[in-house]
Design a protein around this motif. Structure first.
Motif, PDB file in Angstrom:
ATOM      1  N   PHE A  32       3.639  -6.491  -4.208  1.00 41.86           N
ATOM      2  CA  PHE A  32       4.315  -5.585  -5.297  1.00 41.86           C
ATOM      3  C   PHE A  32       4.309  -6.357  -6.697  1.00 41.86           C
ATOM      4  O   PHE A  32       5.449  -7.148  -6.933  1.00 41.86           O
ATOM      5  CB  PHE A  32       5.801  -5.408  -4.601  1.00 41.86           C
ATOM      6  CG  PHE A  32       6.372  -4.258  -5.291  1.00 41.86           C
ATOM      7  CD1 PHE A  32       5.958  -3.051  -5.491  1.00 41.86           C
ATOM      8  CD2 PHE A  32       7.628  -4.427  -6.021  1.00 41.86           C
ATOM      9  CE1 PHE A  32       6.928  -2.036  -6.347  1.00 41.86           C
ATOM     10  CE2 PHE A  32       8.472  -3.590  -6.717  1.00 41.86           C
ATOM     11  CZ  PHE A  32       7.963  -2.171  -6.747  1.00 41.86           C
ATOM     12  N   HIS A  38       5.354 -11.835  -6.017  1.00 40.36           N
ATOM     13  CA  HIS A  38       4.170 -11.011  -5.908  1.00 40.36           C
ATOM     14  C   HIS A  38       2.793 -11.920  -5.565  1.00 40.36           C
ATOM     15  O   HIS A  38       2.803 -13.015  -6.411  1.00 40.36           O
ATOM     16  CB  HIS A  38       3.796 -10.117  -6.758  1.00 40.36           C
ATOM     17  CG  HIS A  38       2.320  -9.486  -6.817  1.00 40.36           C
ATOM     18  ND1 HIS A  38       1.887  -8.478  -6.037  1.00 40.36           N
ATOM     19  CD2 HIS A  38       1.450  -9.713  -7.711  1.00 40.36           C
ATOM     20  CE1 HIS A  38       0.700  -8.215  -6.250  1.00 40.36           C
ATOM     21  NE2 HIS A  38       0.210  -8.898  -7.103  1.00 40.36           N
ATOM     22  N   THR A  61       5.132  -4.154   1.399  1.00 36.84           N
ATOM     23  CA  THR A  61       4.557  -3.369   0.320  1.00 36.84           C
ATOM     24  C   THR A  61       5.906  -2.291  -0.052  1.00 36.84           C
ATOM     25  O   THR A  61       6.671  -2.072   0.697  1.00 36.84           O
ATOM     26  CB  THR A  61       3.404  -2.560   1.043  1.00 36.84           C
ATOM     27  OG1 THR A  61       3.893  -1.865   2.253  1.00 36.84           O
ATOM     28  CG2 THR A  61       2.316  -3.572   1.381  1.00 36.84           C
ATOM     29  N   ASP A  63       5.711   1.559  -1.035  1.00 39.69           N
ATOM     30  CA  ASP A  63       5.197   2.767  -1.442  1.00 39.69           C
ATOM     31  C   ASP A  63       3.420   2.728  -1.737  1.00 39.69           C
ATOM     32  O   ASP A  63       3.091   3.287  -2.633  1.00 39.69           O
ATOM     33  CB  ASP A  63       5.679   3.387  -2.567  1.00 39.69           C
ATOM     34  CG  ASP A  63       7.311   3.823  -2.150  1.00 39.69           C
ATOM     35  OD1 ASP A  63       7.318   4.287  -0.807  1.00 39.69           O
ATOM     36  OD2 ASP A  63       8.103   3.730  -2.997  1.00 39.69           O
ATOM     37  N   ALA A  64       2.840   1.720  -0.859  1.00 32.36           N
ATOM     38  CA  ALA A  64       1.689   1.289  -1.193  1.00 32.36           C
ATOM     39  C   ALA A  64       0.651   2.527  -0.751  1.00 32.36           C
ATOM     40  O   ALA A  64       0.942   3.196   0.273  1.00 32.36           O
ATOM     41  CB  ALA A  64       1.327   0.064  -0.610  1.00 32.36           C
ATOM     42  N   ASP A  65      -0.406   2.639  -1.545  1.00 38.63           N
ATOM     43  CA  ASP A  65      -1.265   3.857  -0.909  1.00 38.63           C
ATOM     44  C   ASP A  65      -2.277   3.429  -0.003  1.00 38.63           C
ATOM     45  O   ASP A  65      -2.325   1.987   0.311  1.00 38.63           O
ATOM     46  CB  ASP A  65      -2.078   4.346  -2.177  1.00 38.63           C
ATOM     47  CG  ASP A  65      -2.679   3.559  -2.817  1.00 38.63           C
ATOM     48  OD1 ASP A  65      -3.259   2.408  -2.438  1.00 38.63           O
ATOM     49  OD2 ASP A  65      -3.246   3.907  -3.950  1.00 38.63           O
ATOM     50  N   THR A  68      -4.725   0.137  -0.975  1.00 40.11           N
ATOM     51  CA  THR A  68      -3.861  -0.863  -1.303  1.00 40.11           C
ATOM     52  C   THR A  68      -3.730  -1.739   0.071  1.00 40.11           C
ATOM     53  O   THR A  68      -3.845  -2.946   0.411  1.00 40.11           O
ATOM     54  CB  THR A  68      -2.568  -0.833  -1.929  1.00 40.11           C
ATOM     55  OG1 THR A  68      -2.621  -0.321  -2.971  1.00 40.11           O
ATOM     56  CG2 THR A  68      -1.668  -2.055  -2.150  1.00 40.11           C
ATOM     57  N   LEU A  69      -3.292  -0.729   0.984  1.00 41.34           N
ATOM     58  CA  LEU A  69      -3.075  -1.311   2.209  1.00 41.34           C
ATOM     59  C   LEU A  69      -4.322  -1.899   3.088  1.00 41.34           C
ATOM     60  O   LEU A  69      -4.236  -2.717   3.644  1.00 41.34           O
ATOM     61  CB  LEU A  69      -2.477  -0.199   3.419  1.00 41.34           C
ATOM     62  CG  LEU A  69      -1.210   0.119   2.731  1.00 41.34           C
ATOM     63  CD1 LEU A  69      -0.485   1.160   3.859  1.00 41.34           C
ATOM     64  CD2 LEU A  69      -0.142  -1.035   3.048  1.00 41.34           C
ATOM     65  N   GLU A  87       9.027   5.291   2.070  1.00 38.41           N
ATOM     66  CA  GLU A  87       8.160   5.950   2.749  1.00 38.41           C
ATOM     67  C   GLU A  87       8.733   6.741   3.661  1.00 38.41           C
ATOM     68  O   GLU A  87       9.918   6.494   4.259  1.00 38.41           O
ATOM     69  CB  GLU A  87       7.362   4.724   3.684  1.00 38.41           C
ATOM     70  CG  GLU A  87       6.562   3.680   2.712  1.00 38.41           C
ATOM     71  CD  GLU A  87       7.461   2.617   2.343  1.00 38.41           C
ATOM     72  OE1 GLU A  87       8.661   2.555   2.436  1.00 38.41           O
ATOM     73  OE2 GLU A  87       6.877   1.774   1.603  1.00 38.41           O
TER      74      GLU A  87
END
Ligand SMILES: O=C(O)c1ccccc1N[C@@H]1O[C@H](COP(=O)(O)O)[C@@H](O)[C@H]1O
Length: 219
Positions: A32, A38, A61, A63-65, A68-69, A87
């Protein structure tokens, strides 16, 4: 059942080694960018190799998209995702299905009303992490070294393992466990000399203190 101890926000080889040698069950890596803890994907890859199955690797993480994951999966191959943002229940389900990893949902707590989300998350999450709700103007939703009122969890009935975090340190973790009956503790600021800088002696002392209070844990 033995108490799970998670040391979060590790970002150097030395402090990771200290946490592993001291017997941490979970080691957390923060993906993050606004956080002082980070780690880049490359650092995550290197630290992940160093773990070498001695503890569970947790990818934190916010609110990772999916992209990113995906990158985190490739670099760290985490054992569990810690989802510390907004989330939704549907997003948890989606992440579990797409990435095939258990998820620990962080639930921010300031008042009893914050626990209303639990039935929804409990149906999908593998574990809940109760953390102090961050102030509205905070630059990050956790890792601020602030505790919440543990008594809010006193009568909690949750058929899911849960951990507690937020402002824990060697002096208050026994009381946090006594009140919450959590099955695990998670710490970041409480084992640092300054935000983002872990102190090996504090890591060792925290894990020692957690083991000493282990018999209080029921979940
Ligand atoms: O550590 C961070 O910088 C962080 C950033 C964004 C979301 C969560 C973060 N940390 C997590 O917050 C709790 C409490 O930490 P602390 O002990 O009060 O510093 C813990 O789960 C950290 O993993």
């Amino acid at each position: 059942m033995s108490l799970l101890v998670k040391i979060c926000g590790l970002s150097t080889r030395e402090t990771l080694q200290t946490a592993l040698d001291a017997g941490a069950d979970m080691v957390g890596f923060v993906f993050f960018p606004p956080s002082p803890r980070h780690v880049s994907l490359e650092t995550g890859r290197e630290l992940g190799r160093q773990v070498n199955s001695r503890a569970l690797k947790v990818a934190l993480t916010v609110d990772a998209d999916d992209a990113t994951l995906d990158n985190i999966m490739d670099a760290l191959s985490p054992d569990i995702f810690q989802l510390h943002g907004h989330e939704s229940v549907a997003r948890l389900r989606d992440i579990k299905q797409k990435f095939g990893r258990p998820v620990m949902k962080a639930v921010p707590v300031a008042t009893a009303a914050d626990l209303a989300v639990l039935p929804g998350y409990a149906a999908v999450a593998d574990r809940i992490l109760f953390d102090a709700r961050a102030p509205k103007d905070a630059t990050r939703p956790g890792g601020l070294g602030a505790p919440f009122d543990w008594h809010l969890l006193e009568n909690l009935e949750l058929d899911l393992p849960y951990m507690v975090s937020g402002g824990l340190h060697t002096q208050n973790l026994a009381e946090a466990l006594r009140v919450t009956r959590a099955g695990g503790v998670d710490v970041s600021s409480g084992v640092e000399s300054t935000p983002g800088v872990k102190d090996p002696e504090l890591i060792k002392a925290f894990i020692r203190a957690a083991r000493a209070t282990q018999e209080l844990s029921v979940r």
